[in-house]
Design an enzyme around this catalytic site. Structure first.
Site, PDB file in Angstrom:
ATOM      1  N   ARG A 232       0.853  -1.196   0.000  1.00  0.00           N
ATOM      2  CA  ARG A 232       0.000   0.000   0.000  1.00  0.00           C
ATOM      3  C   ARG A 232       0.883   1.239   0.000  1.00  0.00           C
ATOM      4  O   ARG A 232       1.903   1.293   0.712  1.00  0.00           O
ATOM      5  CB  ARG A 232      -0.902   0.037   1.248  1.00  0.00           C
ATOM      6  CG  ARG A 232      -2.113  -0.879   1.200  1.00  0.00           C
ATOM      7  CD  ARG A 232      -3.125  -0.472   0.120  1.00  0.00           C
ATOM      8  NE  ARG A 232      -4.284  -1.351   0.066  1.00  0.00           N
ATOM      9  CZ  ARG A 232      -4.378  -2.440  -0.704  1.00  0.00           C
ATOM     10  NH1 ARG A 232      -3.367  -2.806  -1.487  1.00  0.00           N
ATOM     11  NH2 ARG A 232      -5.488  -3.151  -0.721  1.00  0.00           N
ATOM     12  N   GLU A 261      -3.254   7.130  -4.140  1.00  0.00           N
ATOM     13  CA  GLU A 261      -3.514   6.689  -5.516  1.00  0.00           C
ATOM     14  C   GLU A 261      -4.984   6.803  -5.908  1.00  0.00           C
ATOM     15  O   GLU A 261      -5.302   6.966  -7.084  1.00  0.00           O
ATOM     16  CB  GLU A 261      -3.005   5.263  -5.752  1.00  0.00           C
ATOM     17  CG  GLU A 261      -3.798   4.196  -5.050  1.00  0.00           C
ATOM     18  CD  GLU A 261      -3.244   2.793  -5.290  1.00  0.00           C
ATOM     19  OE1 GLU A 261      -2.026   2.608  -5.172  1.00  0.00           O
ATOM     20  OE2 GLU A 261      -4.036   1.895  -5.578  1.00  0.00           O
ATOM     21  N   HIS A 303      -1.534  -0.308  -9.771  1.00  0.00           N
ATOM     22  CA  HIS A 303      -2.112  -1.280  -8.835  1.00  0.00           C
ATOM     23  C   HIS A 303      -2.631  -2.519  -9.582  1.00  0.00           C
ATOM     24  O   HIS A 303      -3.819  -2.859  -9.519  1.00  0.00           O
ATOM     25  CB  HIS A 303      -3.224  -0.619  -8.006  1.00  0.00           C
ATOM     26  CG  HIS A 303      -3.456  -1.320  -6.706  1.00  0.00           C
ATOM     27  ND1 HIS A 303      -3.657  -0.670  -5.517  1.00  0.00           N
ATOM     28  CD2 HIS A 303      -3.520  -2.647  -6.389  1.00  0.00           C
ATOM     29  CE1 HIS A 303      -3.835  -1.540  -4.547  1.00  0.00           C
ATOM     30  NE2 HIS A 303      -3.757  -2.744  -5.056  1.00  0.00           N
TER      31      HIS A 303
HETATM   32  P1  NAI Z   1      -1.187 -11.402   5.178  1.00  0.00           P
HETATM   33  O1  NAI Z   1      -2.184 -10.942   6.167  1.00  0.00           O
HETATM   34  O2  NAI Z   1      -1.157 -12.844   4.801  1.00  0.00           O
HETATM   35  O3  NAI Z   1       0.290 -11.020   5.683  1.00  0.00           O
HETATM   36  C1  NAI Z   1       0.613  -9.801   6.246  1.00  0.00           C
HETATM   37  C2  NAI Z   1       1.808 -10.013   7.151  1.00  0.00           C
HETATM   38  O4  NAI Z   1       2.239  -8.733   7.610  1.00  0.00           O
HETATM   39  C3  NAI Z   1       1.492 -10.854   8.396  1.00  0.00           C
HETATM   40  O5  NAI Z   1       2.469 -11.867   8.553  1.00  0.00           O
HETATM   41  C4  NAI Z   1       1.547  -9.847   9.553  1.00  0.00           C
HETATM   42  O6  NAI Z   1       2.001 -10.420  10.766  1.00  0.00           O
HETATM   43  C5  NAI Z   1       2.531  -8.850   9.013  1.00  0.00           C
HETATM   44  N1  NAI Z   1       2.403  -7.505   9.566  1.00  0.00           N
HETATM   45  C6  NAI Z   1       1.277  -6.789   9.788  1.00  0.00           C
HETATM   46  N2  NAI Z   1       1.587  -5.553  10.216  1.00  0.00           N
HETATM   47  C7  NAI Z   1       2.938  -5.500  10.265  1.00  0.00           C
HETATM   48  C8  NAI Z   1       3.859  -4.483  10.629  1.00  0.00           C
HETATM   49  N3  NAI Z   1       3.460  -3.284  11.028  1.00  0.00           N
HETATM   50  N4  NAI Z   1       5.169  -4.781  10.571  1.00  0.00           N
HETATM   51  C9  NAI Z   1       5.598  -6.007  10.176  1.00  0.00           C
HETATM   52  N5  NAI Z   1       4.777  -7.002   9.828  1.00  0.00           N
HETATM   53  C10 NAI Z   1       3.464  -6.747   9.857  1.00  0.00           C
HETATM   54  O7  NAI Z   1      -1.398 -10.471   3.891  1.00  0.00           O
HETATM   55  P2  NAI Z   1      -0.959 -10.773   2.392  1.00  0.00           P
HETATM   56  O8  NAI Z   1      -1.995 -11.570   1.701  1.00  0.00           O
HETATM   57  O9  NAI Z   1       0.436 -11.270   2.392  1.00  0.00           O
HETATM   58  O10 NAI Z   1      -1.043  -9.289   1.777  1.00  0.00           O
HETATM   59  C11 NAI Z   1      -0.226  -8.245   2.252  1.00  0.00           C
HETATM   60  C12 NAI Z   1      -0.732  -6.930   1.687  1.00  0.00           C
HETATM   61  O11 NAI Z   1      -0.511  -6.870   0.284  1.00  0.00           O
HETATM   62  C13 NAI Z   1      -2.264  -6.716   1.802  1.00  0.00           C
HETATM   63  O12 NAI Z   1      -2.647  -6.268   3.071  1.00  0.00           O
HETATM   64  C14 NAI Z   1      -2.529  -5.694   0.742  1.00  0.00           C
HETATM   65  O13 NAI Z   1      -2.411  -4.385   1.265  1.00  0.00           O
HETATM   66  C15 NAI Z   1      -1.414  -5.936  -0.281  1.00  0.00           C
HETATM   67  N6  NAI Z   1      -1.949  -6.484  -1.525  1.00  0.00           N
HETATM   68  C16 NAI Z   1      -1.672  -5.804  -2.678  1.00  0.00           C
HETATM   69  C17 NAI Z   1      -2.156  -6.255  -3.878  1.00  0.00           C
HETATM   70  C18 NAI Z   1      -1.843  -5.555  -5.173  1.00  0.00           C
HETATM   71  O14 NAI Z   1      -2.485  -5.830  -6.195  1.00  0.00           O
HETATM   72  N7  NAI Z   1      -0.857  -4.675  -5.220  1.00  0.00           N
HETATM   73  C19 NAI Z   1      -3.034  -7.452  -3.953  1.00  0.00           C
HETATM   74  C20 NAI Z   1      -3.194  -8.143  -2.693  1.00  0.00           C
HETATM   75  C21 NAI Z   1      -2.679  -7.644  -1.525  1.00  0.00           C
END
Ligand code: NAI
Length: 336
Positions: A232, A261, A303
């Site tokens: 993000r 964005e 995105h």
């Molecule tokens: P997830 O929930 O499986 O993993 C997120 C990880 O970040 C978890 O292990 C959590 O413990 C860790 N975390 C949370 N806050 C943190 C912090 N402040 N410092 C360090 N670690 C922290 O999520 P996933 O599926 O891996 O997705 C991650 C992000 O990717 C989503 O939240 C979304 O914003 C973004 N995303 C972007 C997309 C795109 O098209 N560009 C598509 C899908 C997701």
């Protein structure tokens, strides 16, 4: 039930219409906004994507609303706590992006490391086969710092390993078993930031990690680091990123997401509808986004990291299950 879908692609519309025959559904390519919400007063369920900012005003304008389901993993565009307080349930699609976003991370990285975009333009525009300005660098042997090792971050670890990169990672909930199985180390955020040749962000955005990457920690990065953000935009202080690039601390950035964005997208729409100009709130960030887009060592995409055929199918399947589950009283993928 009255269900309204927003920000739908045509391909999604056809499938969803089949899934919900018998229900009263409306499908729109538009996002849900404070301006058009009045047209949907009767709806009980809304399904949106990331460009519909579901704030208090929109929630209050839908008196019959019971369920919001976003066709995304990230849910920072929804005031879900406010919805929850009003008894409105909110769900997401937790897992569709884990392969496409991880793969896209390397598409951005390789575009930068091997100057693919420059090389293509060089040949196409200059009809020039000279290569002296196009020297890249190997990923092999470089250290990649992965911030966030959830579903996407874990796949990034595996791909990085296949390039023979040294992986270090930071996560507030480290998965030590996964680290052992994949032979990498968790470190503190400041260690990961200062020791990496490449940094890649994979954490969700929330108020606590606003500007997780800022001027203070950019100044501690290795000189010549590459920064990739497919998570993000708000995780990075854009002004500080521009500073880091100008100071040549950051050698290049690959950004699928930008701070502000949603407004940037609106600004592009403004070109065809000047009456929308007053809606743009944060001109400073918009200007900074344009500066980034114009920098030669920065690659920005709109995105699209998630946007593969397979992910779209998964999004539609899970959204159908979320809505049918809600109607049947079996809630799933709830955001709390
Ligand atoms: P997830 O929930 O499986 O993993 C997120 C990880 O970040 C978890 O292990 C959590 O413990 C860790 N975390 C949370 N806050 C943190 C912090 N402040 N410092 C360090 N670690 C922290 O999520 P996933 O599926 O891996 O997705 C991650 C992000 O990717 C989503 O939240 C979304 O914003 C973004 N995303 C972007 C997309 C795109 O098209 N560009 C598509 C899908 C997701």
């Amino acid at each position: 039930m009255k269900i309204a879908f927003f920000e739908l692609f045509k391909s999604e519309r056809n499938i969803l219409q089949k899934f919900f025959t018998g229900q009263e559904i409306s499908c729109s390519e538009e996002k849900l906004t404070e301006e058009n919400v009045g047209l949907y007063k009767e709806v009980e369920i809304i399904s949106v994507f990331i460009n519909s900012g579901i704030n208090k005003k929109i929630i209050d304008s839908l008196p019959n609303l019971k369920f919001i389901t976003t066709r995304s993993t990230g849910f920072d565009h929804i005031d879900y706590k406010y919805a929850e307080n009003k008894g409105i349930k909110v769900s997401n699609v937790p897992a569709y992006g884990s392969y496409p976003v991880a793969e896209f991370t390397f598409a951005l990285l390789l575009t930068l490391s091997r100057k693919i975009y420059d090389a293509y333009n060089h040949l196409r525009e200059g009809a020039d086969f000279s290569i002296f300005s196009l020297q890249g660098f190997d990923l092999h042997g470089k250290t990649i710092g992965i911030i966030g090792t959830g579903k996407i971050g874990k796949n990034v670890v595996k791909i990085a390993k296949s390039f023979n990169m040294k992986v270090i990672a930071y996560d507030i909930y480290p998965d030590l078993i996964f680290a052992k199985e994949n032979n990498f180390e968790y470190k503190s955020l400041s260690e990961v930031i200062s020791q990496s040749d490449v940094l890649s962000l994979h954490v969700p955005y929330n108020k606590e990690n606003y500007h997780l990457i800022n001027k203070e920690n950019i100044s501690k990065m290795k000189k010549g680091v590459y920064l990739i953000n497919t998570a993000r935009g708000e995780l990075i202080d854009t002004q500080a990123l521009i500073w880091g690039l100008k100071e040549e601390i950051i050698a290049g950035a690959g950004l699928d997401v930008l701070e502000g964005e949603r407004e940037l997208k609106e600004e592009f729409e403004i070109l065809s509808s000047l009456s929308k100009a007053e809606k743009v709130k944060d001109y400073k960030t918009l200007l900074e986004d344009h500066i980034l887009i114009d920098m030669p060592n920065v690659i920005v995409t709109p995105h699209i990291a998630f946007y593969s055929k397979e992910a779209e199918e998964e999004i539609i399947k899970i959204t159908e299950e979320n809505i049918k589950g809600f109607i049947a009283g079996k809630l799933q993928n709830l955001i709390k």
